[in-house]
Write a protein that holds these residues in place. Structure first.
Motif, PDB file in Angstrom:
ATOM      1  N   VAL A 142      62.073  20.678 -37.425  1.00 33.22           N
ATOM      2  CA  VAL A 142      61.142  19.841 -38.301  1.00 33.22           C
ATOM      3  C   VAL A 142      61.475  18.493 -38.082  1.00 33.22           C
ATOM      4  CG1 VAL A 142      60.252  19.484 -40.676  1.00 33.22           C
ATOM      5  CG2 VAL A 142      60.373  21.897 -39.832  1.00 33.22           C
ATOM      6  N   ARG A 143      62.954  18.387 -38.230  1.00 32.75           N
ATOM      7  CA  ARG A 143      63.345  16.716 -38.117  1.00 32.75           C
ATOM      8  C   ARG A 143      63.147  16.302 -36.891  1.00 32.75           C
ATOM      9  NH1 ARG A 143      68.493  17.551 -38.605  1.00 32.75           N
ATOM     10  NH2 ARG A 143      69.125  17.143 -36.571  1.00 32.75           N
ATOM     11  N   THR A 144      63.231  17.011 -35.733  1.00 31.66           N
ATOM     12  CA  THR A 144      62.975  16.571 -34.193  1.00 31.66           C
ATOM     13  C   THR A 144      61.553  16.271 -33.998  1.00 31.66           C
ATOM     14  OG1 THR A 144      64.875  17.960 -33.675  1.00 31.66           O
ATOM     15  CG2 THR A 144      63.191  17.157 -32.012  1.00 31.66           C
ATOM     16  N   SER A 145      60.618  17.065 -34.642  1.00 36.80           N
ATOM     17  CA  SER A 145      59.180  16.861 -34.222  1.00 36.80           C
ATOM     18  C   SER A 145      58.984  15.721 -35.271  1.00 36.80           C
ATOM     19  CB  SER A 145      58.519  18.164 -34.914  1.00 36.80           C
ATOM     20  OG  SER A 145      58.828  19.110 -34.116  1.00 36.80           O
ATOM     21  N   ARG A 146      59.436  15.499 -36.584  1.00 34.98           N
ATOM     22  CA  ARG A 146      58.906  14.222 -37.124  1.00 34.98           C
ATOM     23  C   ARG A 146      59.435  12.943 -36.276  1.00 34.98           C
ATOM     24  NH1 ARG A 146      61.586  15.625 -41.444  1.00 34.98           N
ATOM     25  NH2 ARG A 146      59.957  16.739 -42.389  1.00 34.98           N
ATOM     26  N   ALA A 147      60.714  13.077 -35.869  1.00 32.20           N
ATOM     27  CA  ALA A 147      61.254  12.004 -35.470  1.00 32.20           C
ATOM     28  C   ALA A 147      60.424  11.371 -34.069  1.00 32.20           C
ATOM     29  CB  ALA A 147      62.645  12.042 -34.998  1.00 32.20           C
ATOM     30  N   TYR A 148      59.915  12.495 -33.368  1.00 35.09           N
ATOM     31  CA  TYR A 148      59.178  12.308 -32.106  1.00 35.09           C
ATOM     32  C   TYR A 148      57.780  11.893 -32.546  1.00 35.09           C
ATOM     33  CZ  TYR A 148      56.102  13.638 -28.191  1.00 35.09           C
ATOM     34  OH  TYR A 148      55.347  13.502 -27.044  1.00 35.09           O
ATOM     35  N   LEU A 149      57.181  12.258 -33.455  1.00 34.67           N
ATOM     36  CA  LEU A 149      55.944  11.711 -33.893  1.00 34.67           C
ATOM     37  C   LEU A 149      55.922  10.266 -34.309  1.00 34.67           C
ATOM     38  CD1 LEU A 149      54.340  14.690 -36.098  1.00 34.67           C
ATOM     39  CD2 LEU A 149      53.816  14.041 -33.789  1.00 34.67           C
ATOM     40  N   ALA A 150      57.138  10.159 -34.997  1.00 28.76           N
ATOM     41  CA  ALA A 150      57.319   8.678 -35.583  1.00 28.76           C
ATOM     42  C   ALA A 150      57.357   7.648 -34.179  1.00 28.76           C
ATOM     43  CB  ALA A 150      58.580   8.418 -36.167  1.00 28.76           C
ATOM     44  N   ALA A 151      58.268   8.230 -33.167  1.00 28.01           N
ATOM     45  CA  ALA A 151      58.372   7.369 -32.028  1.00 28.01           C
ATOM     46  C   ALA A 151      56.949   7.243 -31.386  1.00 28.01           C
ATOM     47  CB  ALA A 151      59.423   8.013 -30.966  1.00 28.01           C
ATOM     48  N   VAL A 152      56.073   8.106 -31.255  1.00 30.14           N
ATOM     49  CA  VAL A 152      54.927   8.032 -30.697  1.00 30.14           C
ATOM     50  C   VAL A 152      54.159   7.087 -31.278  1.00 30.14           C
ATOM     51  CG1 VAL A 152      52.683   9.108 -30.206  1.00 30.14           C
ATOM     52  CG2 VAL A 152      55.086  10.220 -29.712  1.00 30.14           C
ATOM     53  N   GLN A 153      54.097   7.108 -32.541  1.00 27.54           N
ATOM     54  CA  GLN A 153      53.464   6.044 -33.692  1.00 27.54           C
ATOM     55  C   GLN A 153      53.866   4.757 -33.348  1.00 27.54           C
ATOM     56  OE1 GLN A 153      53.293   7.149 -37.645  1.00 27.54           O
ATOM     57  NE2 GLN A 153      51.910   5.500 -38.394  1.00 27.54           N
ATOM     58  N   GLU A 154      54.963   4.590 -33.215  1.00 32.40           N
ATOM     59  CA  GLU A 154      55.761   3.392 -32.746  1.00 32.40           C
ATOM     60  C   GLU A 154      55.237   2.790 -31.362  1.00 32.40           C
ATOM     61  OE1 GLU A 154      60.062   0.992 -32.864  1.00 32.40           O
ATOM     62  OE2 GLU A 154      59.991   3.085 -33.502  1.00 32.40           O
ATOM     63  N   ARG A 155      55.291   3.581 -30.840  1.00 35.10           N
ATOM     64  CA  ARG A 155      54.818   3.384 -29.182  1.00 35.10           C
ATOM     65  C   ARG A 155      53.352   2.897 -29.179  1.00 35.10           C
ATOM     66  NH1 ARG A 155      55.451   6.975 -23.837  1.00 35.10           N
ATOM     67  NH2 ARG A 155      54.584   5.370 -22.362  1.00 35.10           N
ATOM     68  N   GLU A 157      51.769   1.828 -31.767  1.00 32.75           N
ATOM     69  CA  GLU A 157      51.485   0.166 -32.577  1.00 32.75           C
ATOM     70  C   GLU A 157      51.920  -0.615 -31.554  1.00 32.75           C
ATOM     71  OE1 GLU A 157      53.764   0.568 -35.971  1.00 32.75           O
ATOM     72  OE2 GLU A 157      52.352   2.289 -37.005  1.00 32.75           O
ATOM     73  N   ARG A 158      52.993  -0.446 -30.703  1.00 36.13           N
ATOM     74  CA  ARG A 158      53.577  -1.668 -29.806  1.00 36.13           C
ATOM     75  C   ARG A 158      52.412  -1.699 -28.804  1.00 36.13           C
ATOM     76  NH1 ARG A 158      60.063  -0.005 -28.940  1.00 36.13           N
ATOM     77  NH2 ARG A 158      60.678  -0.692 -30.729  1.00 36.13           N
ATOM     78  N   LEU A 159      52.017  -0.673 -28.362  1.00 38.65           N
ATOM     79  CA  LEU A 159      50.842  -0.682 -27.127  1.00 38.65           C
ATOM     80  C   LEU A 159      49.597  -1.557 -27.711  1.00 38.65           C
ATOM     81  CD1 LEU A 159      49.749  -0.002 -24.208  1.00 38.65           C
ATOM     82  CD2 LEU A 159      48.844   2.015 -25.476  1.00 38.65           C
ATOM     83  N   ALA A 160      49.393  -1.289 -29.079  1.00 42.36           N
ATOM     84  CA  ALA A 160      48.253  -1.941 -29.570  1.00 42.36           C
ATOM     85  C   ALA A 160      48.251  -3.504 -29.898  1.00 42.36           C
ATOM     86  CB  ALA A 160      47.758  -1.533 -30.937  1.00 42.36           C
ATOM     87  N   LEU A 161      49.558  -3.958 -30.154  1.00 46.40           N
ATOM     88  CA  LEU A 161      50.189  -5.175 -30.346  1.00 46.40           C
ATOM     89  C   LEU A 161      50.013  -5.885 -28.936  1.00 46.40           C
ATOM     90  CD1 LEU A 161      51.115  -7.356 -32.134  1.00 46.40           C
ATOM     91  CD2 LEU A 161      53.630  -6.384 -31.742  1.00 46.40           C
ATOM     92  N   HIS A 162      50.517  -5.208 -27.762  1.00 45.31           N
ATOM     93  CA  HIS A 162      50.582  -5.703 -26.567  1.00 45.31           C
ATOM     94  C   HIS A 162      49.134  -6.103 -26.188  1.00 45.31           C
ATOM     95  CE1 HIS A 162      52.003  -6.536 -22.526  1.00 45.31           C
ATOM     96  NE2 HIS A 162      51.095  -5.820 -22.005  1.00 45.31           N
ATOM     97  N   GLN A 163      48.385  -5.161 -26.238  1.00 45.55           N
ATOM     98  CA  GLN A 163      47.136  -5.303 -25.916  1.00 45.55           C
ATOM     99  C   GLN A 163      46.248  -6.542 -26.677  1.00 45.55           C
ATOM    100  OE1 GLN A 163      44.890  -1.469 -26.731  1.00 45.55           O
ATOM    101  NE2 GLN A 163      45.904  -0.567 -24.846  1.00 45.55           N
ATOM    102  N   GLU A 164      46.549  -6.741 -27.923  1.00 44.31           N
ATOM    103  CA  GLU A 164      46.082  -7.782 -28.638  1.00 44.31           C
ATOM    104  C   GLU A 164      46.623  -8.902 -28.139  1.00 44.31           C
ATOM    105  OE1 GLU A 164      46.047  -9.299 -33.217  1.00 44.31           O
ATOM    106  OE2 GLU A 164      46.818  -7.442 -32.937  1.00 44.31           O
ATOM    107  N   GLN A 165      47.972  -8.875 -27.761  1.00 43.11           N
ATOM    108  CA  GLN A 165      48.326 -10.263 -27.435  1.00 43.11           C
ATOM    109  C   GLN A 165      47.634 -10.645 -26.019  1.00 43.11           C
ATOM    110  OE1 GLN A 165      52.700  -9.603 -26.921  1.00 43.11           O
ATOM    111  NE2 GLN A 165      53.030  -9.972 -29.310  1.00 43.11           N
TER     112      GLN A 165
END
Length: 292
Positions: A142-155, A157-165
Protein backbone atom coordinates in the motif's frame (compact mmCIF):
# COMPACT_ATOMS: atom_id res chain seq x y z
CA UNK A 1 -16.22 18.58 2.22
CA UNK A 2 -13.11 17.34 4.04
CA UNK A 3 -15.18 16.40 7.11
CA UNK A 4 -17.55 14.38 4.93
CA UNK A 5 -14.63 12.61 3.31
CA UNK A 6 -13.29 11.57 6.71
CA UNK A 7 -16.59 10.18 8.00
CA UNK A 8 -16.41 6.83 6.11
CA UNK A 9 -12.82 6.32 7.32
CA UNK A 10 -13.76 6.93 10.94
CA UNK A 11 -16.76 4.63 10.68
CA UNK A 12 -14.59 1.91 9.16
CA UNK A 13 -11.98 2.28 11.90
CA UNK A 14 -14.66 2.16 14.58
CA UNK A 15 -16.32 -0.98 13.21
CA UNK A 16 -13.68 -3.42 14.43
CA UNK A 17 -13.47 -2.11 18.03
CA UNK A 18 -17.27 -2.18 18.32
CA UNK A 19 -17.44 -5.76 17.06
CA UNK A 20 -14.69 -6.90 19.42
CA UNK A 21 -16.38 -5.27 22.42
CA UNK A 22 -19.73 -6.79 21.49
CA UNK A 23 -18.09 -10.21 21.17
CA UNK A 24 -16.59 -9.94 24.66
CA UNK A 25 -19.84 -8.73 26.21
CA UNK A 26 -21.89 -11.52 24.65
CA UNK A 27 -19.52 -14.48 25.07
CA UNK A 28 -17.59 -14.06 28.32
CA UNK A 29 -19.09 -15.00 31.71
CA UNK A 30 -19.89 -12.30 34.23
CA UNK A 31 -16.93 -13.05 36.50
CA UNK A 32 -14.41 -12.71 33.64
CA UNK A 33 -16.19 -9.89 31.83
CA UNK A 34 -14.61 -6.86 33.58
CA UNK A 35 -11.04 -7.96 32.91
CA UNK A 36 -11.79 -9.14 29.37
CA UNK A 37 -13.72 -5.96 28.53
CA UNK A 38 -10.95 -3.72 29.90
CA UNK A 39 -8.23 -5.54 27.99
CA UNK A 40 -10.34 -5.60 24.83
CA UNK A 41 -10.93 -1.86 25.11
CA UNK A 42 -7.18 -1.29 25.62
CA UNK A 43 -6.44 -3.36 22.51
CA UNK A 44 -9.22 -2.15 20.22
CA UNK A 45 -9.99 1.48 21.03
CA UNK A 46 -6.55 2.81 19.94
CA UNK A 47 -7.44 1.64 16.42
CA UNK A 48 -9.57 4.78 16.05
CA UNK A 49 -6.34 6.86 15.81
CA UNK A 50 -4.20 4.38 13.87
CA UNK A 51 -4.14 6.52 10.69
CA UNK A 52 -3.10 9.67 12.53
CA UNK A 53 -0.29 8.18 14.65
CA UNK A 54 0.43 4.64 13.38
CA UNK A 55 3.57 3.98 15.42
CA UNK A 56 2.15 5.43 18.65
CA UNK A 57 -1.02 3.37 18.28
CA UNK A 58 1.06 0.27 17.58
CA UNK A 59 3.06 0.85 20.74
CA UNK A 60 -0.11 1.24 22.82
CA UNK A 61 -1.65 -1.94 21.40
CA UNK A 62 1.59 -3.88 21.87
CA UNK A 63 1.79 -2.75 25.51
CA UNK A 64 -1.83 -3.82 26.10
CA UNK A 65 -1.10 -7.20 24.48
CA UNK A 66 1.91 -7.68 26.76
CA UNK A 67 -0.27 -6.95 29.83
CA UNK A 68 -2.78 -9.45 28.48
CA UNK A 69 -0.02 -12.06 28.19
CA UNK A 70 1.12 -11.37 31.73
CA UNK A 71 -2.45 -11.83 33.02
CA UNK A 72 -2.78 -15.05 31.00
CA UNK A 73 -5.97 -14.01 29.24
CA UNK A 74 -6.71 -15.03 25.65
CA UNK A 75 -8.80 -12.57 23.65
CA UNK A 76 -9.99 -12.26 20.04
CA UNK A 77 -8.86 -8.64 20.24
CA UNK A 78 -5.29 -9.80 19.60
CA UNK A 79 -6.12 -9.25 15.92
CA UNK A 80 -5.57 -5.57 16.66
CA UNK A 81 -1.81 -6.29 16.61
CA UNK A 82 -2.04 -7.36 12.97
CA UNK A 83 -4.14 -4.32 12.08
CA UNK A 84 -1.69 -1.92 13.69
CA UNK A 85 1.22 -3.75 12.04
CA UNK A 86 -0.45 -3.29 8.64
CA UNK A 87 -1.06 0.40 9.37
CA UNK A 88 2.53 0.96 10.51
CA UNK A 89 3.87 -0.73 7.37
CA UNK A 90 1.53 1.36 5.19
CA UNK A 91 2.40 4.72 6.75
CA UNK A 92 5.80 4.38 8.41
CA UNK A 93 9.17 3.83 6.79
CA UNK A 94 11.22 0.68 6.39
CA UNK A 95 12.75 0.87 9.86
CA UNK A 96 9.38 1.34 11.52
CA UNK A 97 7.99 -1.62 9.60
CA UNK A 98 10.89 -3.89 10.59
CA UNK A 99 10.65 -2.81 14.23
CA UNK A 100 6.90 -3.38 14.38
CA UNK A 101 7.25 -6.75 12.67
CA UNK A 102 9.94 -7.84 15.11
CA UNK A 103 7.77 -6.84 18.10
CA UNK A 104 4.74 -8.72 16.76
CA UNK A 105 6.88 -11.77 15.97
CA UNK A 106 8.19 -11.69 19.53
CA UNK A 107 4.61 -11.65 20.76
CA UNK A 108 3.86 -14.65 18.56
CA UNK A 109 6.71 -16.58 20.19
CA UNK A 110 5.50 -15.67 23.69
CA UNK A 111 1.89 -16.58 22.85
CA UNK A 112 2.90 -19.94 21.38
CA UNK A 113 5.10 -20.74 24.38
CA UNK A 114 2.24 -20.13 26.80
CA UNK A 115 -0.92 -21.12 24.98
CA UNK A 116 0.14 -23.68 22.38
CA UNK A 117 -0.81 -27.28 23.14
CA UNK A 118 1.95 -29.60 24.32
CA UNK A 119 4.11 -30.74 21.43
CA UNK A 120 2.32 -28.46 18.96
CA UNK A 121 4.47 -25.35 19.08
CA UNK A 122 5.55 -25.34 15.44
CA UNK A 123 2.12 -25.38 13.80
CA UNK A 124 0.62 -22.29 15.51
CA UNK A 125 3.96 -20.51 15.29
CA UNK A 126 4.14 -20.97 11.51
CA UNK A 127 0.49 -19.98 11.05
CA UNK A 128 0.79 -16.84 13.17
CA UNK A 129 4.13 -15.92 11.59
CA UNK A 130 2.55 -16.21 8.14
CA UNK A 131 -0.19 -13.83 9.24
CA UNK A 132 2.41 -11.37 10.52
CA UNK A 133 4.35 -11.48 7.25
CA UNK A 134 1.14 -11.09 5.21
CA UNK A 135 0.07 -8.01 7.20
CA UNK A 136 3.51 -6.42 6.83
CA UNK A 137 3.69 -7.17 3.07
CA UNK A 138 0.21 -5.73 2.46
CA UNK A 139 1.15 -2.57 4.29
CA UNK A 140 4.39 -2.18 2.33
CA UNK A 141 2.51 -2.69 -0.95
CA UNK A 142 0.00 0.00 0.00
CA UNK A 143 2.82 2.40 0.86
CA UNK A 144 4.61 1.65 -2.41
CA UNK A 145 1.44 2.17 -4.45
CA UNK A 146 0.75 5.45 -2.68
CA UNK A 147 4.29 6.66 -3.37
CA UNK A 148 3.98 5.63 -7.03
CA UNK A 149 0.69 7.52 -7.43
CA UNK A 150 2.21 10.58 -5.77
CA UNK A 151 5.17 10.43 -8.17
CA UNK A 152 2.85 10.09 -11.17
CA UNK A 153 0.76 13.05 -9.98
CA UNK A 154 3.88 15.16 -9.43
CA UNK A 155 5.12 14.26 -12.90
CA UNK A 156 1.75 15.22 -14.40
CA UNK A 157 1.86 18.57 -12.58
CA UNK A 158 5.39 19.19 -13.85
CA UNK A 159 4.31 18.31 -17.39
CA UNK A 160 1.35 20.67 -17.15
CA UNK A 161 3.63 23.42 -15.85
CA UNK A 162 6.09 22.78 -18.69
CA UNK A 163 3.30 22.96 -21.26
CA UNK A 164 2.05 26.19 -19.73
CA UNK A 165 5.56 27.65 -19.91
CA UNK A 166 5.87 26.55 -23.54
CA UNK A 167 2.52 28.19 -24.32
CA UNK A 168 3.66 31.41 -22.68
CA UNK A 169 6.90 31.33 -24.68
CA UNK A 170 4.92 30.77 -27.88
CA UNK A 171 2.68 33.73 -27.04
CA UNK A 172 5.71 35.90 -26.32
CA UNK A 173 7.33 34.89 -29.63
CA UNK A 174 4.10 35.63 -31.49
CA UNK A 175 3.85 39.03 -29.85
CA UNK A 176 7.46 39.76 -30.78
CA UNK A 177 6.77 38.74 -34.39
CA UNK A 178 3.68 40.96 -34.56
CA UNK A 179 5.66 43.80 -33.04
CA UNK A 180 8.36 43.45 -35.71
CA UNK A 181 5.74 43.35 -38.47
CA UNK A 182 3.97 46.38 -37.04
CA UNK A 183 7.26 48.23 -36.85
CA UNK A 184 8.04 47.40 -40.48
CA UNK A 185 4.56 48.40 -41.64
CA UNK A 186 4.47 51.67 -39.74
CA UNK A 187 8.04 52.62 -40.65
CA UNK A 188 7.63 51.92 -44.35
CA UNK A 189 4.26 53.60 -44.76
CA UNK A 190 5.18 56.63 -42.67
CA UNK A 191 8.32 57.08 -44.73
CA UNK A 192 6.25 57.01 -47.92
CA UNK A 193 3.67 59.39 -46.47
CA UNK A 194 6.31 61.85 -45.30
CA UNK A 195 7.94 61.83 -48.73
CA UNK A 196 4.61 62.35 -50.50
CA UNK A 197 3.65 65.13 -48.08
CA UNK A 198 6.89 66.96 -48.77
CA UNK A 199 6.29 66.57 -52.49
CA UNK A 200 2.69 67.83 -52.20
CA UNK A 201 3.76 70.88 -50.19
CA UNK A 202 6.46 71.66 -52.73
CA UNK A 203 4.12 71.25 -55.74
CA UNK A 204 0.89 72.77 -54.38
CA UNK A 205 1.55 76.16 -56.08
CA UNK A 206 3.52 75.20 -59.18
CA UNK A 207 1.64 72.02 -60.09
CA UNK A 208 -1.66 71.63 -58.19
CA UNK A 209 -2.57 68.48 -60.11
CA UNK A 210 0.54 66.71 -58.92
CA UNK A 211 -0.04 67.96 -55.40
CA UNK A 212 -3.57 66.55 -55.49
CA UNK A 213 -2.29 63.22 -56.81
CA UNK A 214 0.33 63.11 -54.07
CA UNK A 215 -2.28 63.80 -51.40
CA UNK A 216 -4.50 61.07 -52.79
CA UNK A 217 -1.54 58.73 -52.74
CA UNK A 218 -0.95 59.67 -49.08
CA UNK A 219 -4.56 58.73 -48.31
CA UNK A 220 -4.18 55.44 -50.16
CA UNK A 221 -0.95 54.67 -48.32
CA UNK A 222 -2.59 55.38 -44.96
CA UNK A 223 -5.51 53.09 -45.77
CA UNK A 224 -3.17 50.33 -46.85
CA UNK A 225 -1.18 50.77 -43.65
CA UNK A 226 -4.31 50.46 -41.52
CA UNK A 227 -5.39 47.36 -43.42
CA UNK A 228 -1.98 45.71 -42.97
CA UNK A 229 -1.95 46.60 -39.27
CA UNK A 230 -5.38 45.06 -38.74
CA UNK A 231 -4.35 41.92 -40.57
CA UNK A 232 -1.24 41.61 -38.42
CA UNK A 233 -3.24 42.02 -35.22
CA UNK A 234 -5.96 39.62 -36.39
CA UNK A 235 -8.84 41.89 -35.44
CA UNK A 236 -10.64 41.83 -38.77
CA UNK A 237 -14.00 40.13 -38.67
CA UNK A 238 -14.54 37.26 -41.08
CA UNK A 239 -17.73 38.75 -42.49
CA UNK A 240 -16.30 42.21 -43.21
CA UNK A 241 -13.98 42.94 -46.07
CA UNK A 242 -11.04 45.32 -45.98
CA UNK A 243 -12.64 47.58 -48.61
CA UNK A 244 -15.67 48.08 -46.39
CA UNK A 245 -13.43 49.26 -43.58
CA UNK A 246 -11.07 51.38 -45.66
CA UNK A 247 -12.28 52.03 -49.27
CA UNK A 248 -9.65 52.10 -51.94
CA UNK A 249 -9.05 55.20 -54.01
CA UNK A 250 -10.89 54.09 -57.22
CA UNK A 251 -14.26 54.01 -55.38
CA UNK A 252 -13.51 56.94 -53.12
CA UNK A 253 -15.02 60.34 -53.89
CA UNK A 254 -12.57 63.18 -53.25
CA UNK A 255 -13.88 66.24 -51.50
CA UNK A 256 -12.34 69.53 -52.67
CA UNK A 257 -12.95 71.27 -49.38
CA UNK A 258 -11.40 68.41 -47.48
CA UNK A 259 -8.03 68.48 -49.21
CA UNK A 260 -7.79 72.21 -49.91
CA UNK A 261 -4.65 73.75 -48.42
CA UNK A 262 -5.12 76.57 -45.94
CA UNK A 263 -5.76 79.91 -47.67
CA UNK A 264 -6.99 78.33 -50.88
CA UNK A 265 -10.47 77.82 -52.30
CA UNK A 266 -11.28 75.21 -54.95
CA UNK A 267 -12.94 75.84 -58.26
CA UNK A 268 -14.13 73.26 -60.76
CA UNK A 269 -13.26 73.75 -64.39
CA UNK A 270 -16.16 71.59 -65.55
CA UNK A 271 -19.77 71.74 -64.44
CA UNK A 272 -20.08 67.99 -64.61
CA UNK A 273 -20.85 65.85 -61.61
CA UNK A 274 -18.18 65.11 -59.09
CA UNK A 275 -15.91 62.39 -60.48
CA UNK A 276 -15.91 59.00 -58.78
CA UNK A 277 -12.22 58.37 -59.46
CA UNK A 278 -9.11 60.43 -58.78
CA UNK A 279 -7.96 62.68 -61.62
CA UNK A 280 -5.32 61.31 -63.97
CA UNK A 281 -1.74 62.24 -63.35
CA UNK A 282 -1.39 64.31 -66.54
CA UNK A 283 -5.05 65.48 -66.93
CA UNK A 284 -6.05 67.61 -63.96
CA UNK A 285 -9.75 68.16 -63.44
CA UNK A 286 -9.45 70.68 -60.63
CA UNK A 287 -7.77 74.04 -60.45
CA UNK A 288 -6.68 75.59 -57.17
CA UNK A 289 -6.72 79.35 -56.74
CA UNK A 290 -5.27 81.54 -54.05
CA UNK A 291 -7.72 83.40 -51.89
CA UNK A 292 -7.88 87.02 -53.04
Amino acid sequence: MRHRDRVPTLVWDAALPILLLLNVVTTYPARELPVAAALTAALALPLLWRRRAPLAVFGAVAAAAFVQWLMDVQLPADIALLVTLYTAAAHAGRRGTLLAGAVVEGGVVLACLRWAPDGAFLTPFVALSAMVVAAAVLGVNVRTSRAYLAAVQERAERLALHQEQQARLAVAEERARITREMHDIVTHNLSVMVALTDAAVYAQHRSPDRATAAMLQISETGRQALTDMRRSLGVLRADERDAERHPASPSWRPSPTRWAPPGCRPGWRSAAATPTSPPPHNSPSTVWYRKP
